[in-house]
Design a protein around this motif. Structure first.
Motif, PDB file in Angstrom:
ATOM      1  N   VAL A 338      -5.528  -3.397  -0.479  1.00 57.78           N
ATOM      2  CA  VAL A 338      -4.166  -2.875  -0.381  1.00 57.78           C
ATOM      3  C   VAL A 338      -3.256  -3.913  -1.021  1.00 57.78           C
ATOM      4  CG1 VAL A 338      -2.295  -2.151   1.128  1.00 57.78           C
ATOM      5  CG2 VAL A 338      -4.664  -1.622   1.754  1.00 57.78           C
ATOM      6  N   LEU A 339      -2.518  -3.504  -2.027  1.00 56.23           N
ATOM      7  CA  LEU A 339      -1.616  -4.416  -2.719  1.00 56.23           C
ATOM      8  C   LEU A 339      -0.219  -4.312  -2.117  1.00 56.23           C
ATOM      9  CD1 LEU A 339      -2.686  -3.698  -6.420  1.00 56.23           C
ATOM     10  CD2 LEU A 339      -3.695  -5.290  -4.770  1.00 56.23           C
ATOM     11  N   ALA A 340       0.373  -5.461  -1.839  1.00 54.13           N
ATOM     12  CA  ALA A 340       1.729  -5.515  -1.298  1.00 54.13           C
ATOM     13  C   ALA A 340       2.431  -6.696  -1.962  1.00 54.13           C
ATOM     14  CB  ALA A 340       1.719  -5.667   0.214  1.00 54.13           C
ATOM     15  N   GLY A 341       3.024  -6.433  -3.110  1.00 52.91           N
ATOM     16  CA  GLY A 341       3.628  -7.527  -3.872  1.00 52.91           C
ATOM     17  C   GLY A 341       4.652  -7.016  -4.859  1.00 52.91           C
ATOM     18  N   GLY A 342       5.035  -7.899  -5.781  1.00 54.73           N
ATOM     19  CA  GLY A 342       6.030  -7.541  -6.777  1.00 54.73           C
ATOM     20  C   GLY A 342       7.369  -7.166  -6.163  1.00 54.73           C
ATOM     21  N   PHE A 343       7.803  -7.904  -5.143  1.00 52.10           N
ATOM     22  CA  PHE A 343       9.002  -7.499  -4.409  1.00 52.10           C
ATOM     23  C   PHE A 343      10.299  -7.880  -5.122  1.00 52.10           C
ATOM     24  CE2 PHE A 343       5.684  -7.301  -1.181  1.00 52.10           C
ATOM     25  CZ  PHE A 343       5.911  -6.022  -0.713  1.00 52.10           C
ATOM     26  N   SER A 344      10.192  -8.577  -6.220  1.00 50.23           N
ATOM     27  CA  SER A 344      11.257  -8.670  -7.228  1.00 50.23           C
ATOM     28  C   SER A 344      12.583  -9.207  -6.710  1.00 50.23           C
ATOM     29  CB  SER A 344      11.477  -7.293  -7.877  1.00 50.23           C
ATOM     30  OG  SER A 344      10.269  -6.801  -8.425  1.00 50.23           O
ATOM     31  N   GLY A 345      12.536 -10.040  -5.674  1.00 46.41           N
ATOM     32  CA  GLY A 345      13.750 -10.689  -5.191  1.00 46.41           C
ATOM     33  C   GLY A 345      14.597  -9.872  -4.241  1.00 46.41           C
ATOM     34  N   HIS A 346      14.129  -8.665  -3.852  1.00 46.65           N
ATOM     35  CA  HIS A 346      14.915  -7.880  -2.883  1.00 46.65           C
ATOM     36  C   HIS A 346      14.012  -7.293  -1.801  1.00 46.65           C
ATOM     37  CE1 HIS A 346      14.064  -3.746  -4.737  1.00 46.65           C
ATOM     38  NE2 HIS A 346      13.642  -4.561  -5.672  1.00 46.65           N
ATOM     39  N   GLY A 347      12.932  -8.002  -1.476  1.00 46.67           N
ATOM     40  CA  GLY A 347      11.962  -7.442  -0.556  1.00 46.67           C
ATOM     41  C   GLY A 347      12.040  -7.905   0.879  1.00 46.67           C
ATOM     42  N   PHE A 348      12.741  -9.012   1.171  1.00 47.59           N
ATOM     43  CA  PHE A 348      12.634  -9.553   2.522  1.00 47.59           C
ATOM     44  C   PHE A 348      13.134  -8.571   3.578  1.00 47.59           C
ATOM     45  CE2 PHE A 348      13.664 -11.623   6.399  1.00 47.59           C
ATOM     46  CZ  PHE A 348      12.602 -12.475   6.599  1.00 47.59           C
ATOM     47  N   LYS A 349      14.255  -7.928   3.342  1.00 46.36           N
ATOM     48  CA  LYS A 349      14.821  -7.029   4.367  1.00 46.36           C
ATOM     49  C   LYS A 349      13.845  -5.931   4.754  1.00 46.36           C
ATOM     50  CE  LYS A 349      17.385  -4.695   0.694  1.00 46.36           C
ATOM     51  NZ  LYS A 349      17.000  -5.730  -0.313  1.00 46.36           N
ATOM     52  N   HIS A 350      12.977  -5.537   3.802  1.00 43.45           N
ATOM     53  CA  HIS A 350      12.000  -4.477   4.045  1.00 43.45           C
ATOM     54  C   HIS A 350      10.641  -5.015   4.503  1.00 43.45           C
ATOM     55  CE1 HIS A 350      14.669  -1.551   2.225  1.00 43.45           C
ATOM     56  NE2 HIS A 350      14.728  -2.240   1.108  1.00 43.45           N
ATOM     57  N   ALA A 351      10.501  -6.341   4.638  1.00 48.89           N
ATOM     58  CA  ALA A 351       9.174  -6.933   4.781  1.00 48.89           C
ATOM     59  C   ALA A 351       8.414  -6.440   6.002  1.00 48.89           C
ATOM     60  CB  ALA A 351       9.283  -8.456   4.815  1.00 48.89           C
ATOM     61  N   SER A 352       9.097  -6.256   7.121  1.00 49.61           N
ATOM     62  CA  SER A 352       8.392  -5.789   8.315  1.00 49.61           C
ATOM     63  C   SER A 352       7.786  -4.419   8.074  1.00 49.61           C
ATOM     64  CB  SER A 352       9.344  -5.755   9.510  1.00 49.61           C
ATOM     65  OG  SER A 352      10.457  -4.913   9.256  1.00 49.61           O
TER      66      SER A 352
END
Length: 379
Positions: A338-352
């Motif tokens: 399962v790939l979970a990456g490439g969050f491109s600098g706007h991913g933390f708020k959605h991380a959970s």
């Protein structure tokens, strides 16, 4: 090598998304092990520096709304269960020209999600938040529930909760290799082997190191954290200065309230020139003008009340896709991953939520959230 231990799920990388995935997998009763090459909450990746914006007015598009809903619920749950202070509400502003795509999509996402918001016209914006430079025609979407997350505390809380649910955690453990087959994954780390039915790859800027065969088109961007101060520090505290994103012409940036006395954190937006890295391990050189210059130029134009010379700065980075959308999914070439990456600098708020969706995929092979926009097959 020792005889390999077997798990339902292995999580590679315990940054914001990986730590969340570890917690959610363990909470569901899966046997799970997590690998972190440093310590949880370390300052060498993409989730450090004491603060991150949490907002639900999503100029990225309404496709992110279901993720935002789940993320808020899970962050609240983690804060309640851990007893740690992870979130501080400050309100949030999305600032741009009236009728611009930024404002239009922010309003659409707020309305689609049922998030409490208000459109501030030019006069109200200037009168209520005079800290921001007045630009004719600019308006703002104000989101009352937006605020600041503590990234290090959030990661450590998620790992601690995962341990309470029985997860095993290997820290200072850099994975040497993964061998992924249709029926499972073999992970080699420091002379030991681990077998898992599925592995969640959430290694941030190190994302492609362990799966080069998937040839994912990711760019590693050095995106420094920079702080500024001014004579009226109270004007930039959490009760008077909401977190914000602003794009008005070539003025493009974001900022976070002075929540700890360190100053206002300001970042230049995606359009600003930023150094690129060949490998994540290269992000160790000292801060220089290439890092601070774009932020200082944004600060000088956007905030007449702040000293436009950086008070403090430290390295950060992110792994970026060409379309700036996430990668969350099971690749056709590697169905045991399962790939979970490439969050491109706007991913933390959605991380959970991103971690939780990764667990949906790892355990059930599917998720109820619409994630077609994030498919690794789109490349």
């Amino acid at each position: 090598m020792t005889n390999p231990q077997r798990y339902d799920v292995a999580v590679l990388g315990l940054g914001a998304v990986g730590a969340s995935a570890l917690w959610r997998a363990a909470a569901r009763g899966a046997s799970v092990i997590g690998f972190e090459q440093f310590e949880p909450g370390h300052p060498r990746g993409s989730s450090h520096g004491g603060s991150r914006i949490f907002r639900q007015t999503l100029f990225e598009g309404v496709e992110y709304v279901p993720l935002a809903r789940r993320a808020k619920r899970l962050w609240q749950q983690l804060q309640q269960q851990s007893g740690a202070q992870l979130f501080q509400r400050t309100g949030g502003l999305t600032i741009g020209p009236a009728g611009s795509s930024l404002i239009k999509v922010a309003l659409e996402s707020a309305q689609a999600g049922g998030f409490e918001h208000e459109l501030l016209d030019e006069e109200i914006l200037a009168g209520t938040y005079p800290q921001h430079a007045h630009i004719q025609g600019d308006v703002a979407v104000f989101e009352r529930g937006a605020g600041v997350m503590n990234p290090e505390a959030s990661i450590r809380a998620a790992v601690a909760q995962a341990r309470q649910h029985g997860a095993e955690v290997a820290v200072n453990a850099r994975v040497d290799s993964i061998d992924h087959e249709d029926q499972g994954v073999r992970i080699v780390c420091g002379g030991n082997e681990v077998l898992a039915r599925r592995a969640i790859v959430a290694t941030g800027a190190w994302f492609t190191d362990l799966v080069p065969d998937l040839a994912l088109p990711l760019t590693i961007v050095r995106s420094p954290l920079v702080w500024f101060t001014g004579p009226d520090r109270a004007a930039y505290g959490p009760d008077r200065f909401p977190v914000f994103v602003r794009k008005s012409g070539d003025l493009d940036g974001w900022g976070i309230t002075d929540i700890d006395g360190k100053g206002v954190k300001i970042g230049a937006g995606p359009s600003a020139p930023k150094p690129l890295l060949d490998r994540a391990d290269d992000n160790s050189y000292p801060i220089d003008e290439r890092d601070t210059g774009p932020c200082e130029r944004f600060c000088e134009r956007a905030f007449p009340g702040l000293d436009p010379v950086a008070k403090a700065a430290e390295p950060c980075m992110n792994s970026r896709t060409a379309d700036r959308d996430f990668i969350i999914g099971i690749p056709e070439k590697a169905p045991s991953l399962v790939l979970a990456g490439g969050f491109s600098g706007h991913g933390f708020k959605h991380a959970s939520a991103s971690g939780d969706v990764a667990v949906d995929l790892a355990i059930d092979g599917a998720t109820e959230l619409p994630i077609d926009r994030f498919s690794p097959e789109r490349f």
